[in-house]
Design a protein around this motif. Structure first.
Motif, PDB file in Angstrom:
ATOM      1  N   UNK A  11      34.525  78.102 -35.245  1.00  0.00           N
ATOM      2  CA  UNK A  11      35.884  77.561 -35.164  1.00  0.00           C
ATOM      3  C   UNK A  11      36.720  78.219 -34.068  1.00  0.00           C
ATOM      4  N   UNK A  12      36.456  79.477 -33.764  1.00  0.00           N
ATOM      5  CA  UNK A  12      37.262  80.174 -32.765  1.00  0.00           C
ATOM      6  C   UNK A  12      36.630  80.261 -31.399  1.00  0.00           C
ATOM      7  N   UNK A  13      35.355  79.932 -31.293  1.00  0.00           N
ATOM      8  CA  UNK A  13      34.603  80.016 -30.044  1.00  0.00           C
ATOM      9  C   UNK A  13      34.787  81.384 -29.376  1.00  0.00           C
ATOM     10  N   UNK A  14      34.570  82.424 -30.178  1.00  0.00           N
ATOM     11  CA  UNK A  14      34.725  83.789 -29.698  1.00  0.00           C
ATOM     12  C   UNK A  14      33.433  84.291 -29.083  1.00  0.00           C
ATOM     13  N   UNK A  15      33.532  85.237 -28.146  1.00  0.00           N
ATOM     14  CA  UNK A  15      32.312  85.831 -27.590  1.00  0.00           C
ATOM     15  C   UNK A  15      31.594  86.649 -28.664  1.00  0.00           C
ATOM     16  N   UNK A  16      30.267  86.726 -28.602  1.00  0.00           N
ATOM     17  CA  UNK A  16      29.515  87.499 -29.594  1.00  0.00           C
ATOM     18  C   UNK A  16      29.979  88.953 -29.640  1.00  0.00           C
ATOM     19  N   UNK A  17      30.133  89.481 -30.840  1.00  0.00           N
ATOM     20  CA  UNK A  17      30.497  90.878 -31.018  1.00  0.00           C
ATOM     21  C   UNK A  17      31.952  91.211 -30.762  1.00  0.00           C
ATOM     22  N   UNK A  18      32.812  90.212 -30.612  1.00  0.00           N
ATOM     23  CA  UNK A  18      34.224  90.473 -30.302  1.00  0.00           C
ATOM     24  C   UNK A  18      34.866  91.397 -31.334  1.00  0.00           C
ATOM     25  N   UNK A  19      34.751  91.065 -32.604  1.00  0.00           N
ATOM     26  CA  UNK A  19      35.423  91.848 -33.647  1.00  0.00           C
ATOM     27  C   UNK A  19      34.742  93.199 -33.847  1.00  0.00           C
TER      28      UNK A  19
END
Length: 168
Positions: free
Chosen positions: A110-118
């Motif tokens: 849903x957020x299309x975040x880069x892997x490992x962002x959090x």
């Protein structure tokens, strides 16, 4: 059977129904972030249980409205992540299930975040990320997402039935 035995059994069931509420964690362990990384190697005997929380239809706007690229501000992203994930610390910290993997796959979908962002941005202490105390209203909302039956309620009903049968 004597009334003493029945009251003892009822007291035991009451204790069993109360203790699970004391065991909930207020931290999200660092092991949760391991599910964000790609796992390579053999996992033949390490099958995980299905997550008791249905992350598929949750509202991810808590995260997607505050954690936006291209810069992904650390304070906003981590705060939003904690707001979303902290109600589920008990399920997420249980590494024998697939809750963390499932949650991160939907967050990334849903957020299309880069892997490992959090995992790279949100740093906690020795025990992991500290969660703020939950209000009773938000705790009730969390229980609506959990698919498992309420064990303390089941034990209470069983104890009441036991007392009723013994009094007949």
């Amino acid at each position: 059977m004597s009334l003493k035995f029945v009251s003892g059994a009822l007291f035991f069931c009451l204790l069993l129904s109360i203790f699970p509420s004391f065991s909930s964690s207020s931290f999200i362990s660092d092991g949760v972030f391991g599910s964000q990384a790609l796992v390579t190697g053999r996992n033949l005997l390490q099958t995980k249980k299905t997550c008791p929380v249905n992350f598929e239809f949750m509202n991810y706007t808590i995260i997607t409205s505050q954690c936006k690229g291209p810069k992904f501000p650390v304070k906003e992203c981590c705060s939003a992540f904690l707001d979303f994930a902290c109600p589920y610390t008990e399920q997420l910290n249980d590494l024998s299930n697939d809750c963390a993997t499932t949650m991160f796959s939907y967050i990334n979908l849903y957020g299309q975040y880069p892997p490992g962002l959090f995992a790279n941005q949100c740093k906690g202490g020795k025990e992991g990320l500290e969660c703020p105390a939950m209000s009773p209203a938000s705790a009730a909302d969390v229980n609506a997402a959990v698919n498992t039956a309420s064990t303390p309620l089941w034990l209470t009903i069983f104890a009441a039935l036991l007392v009723f049968v013994k009094l007949l």
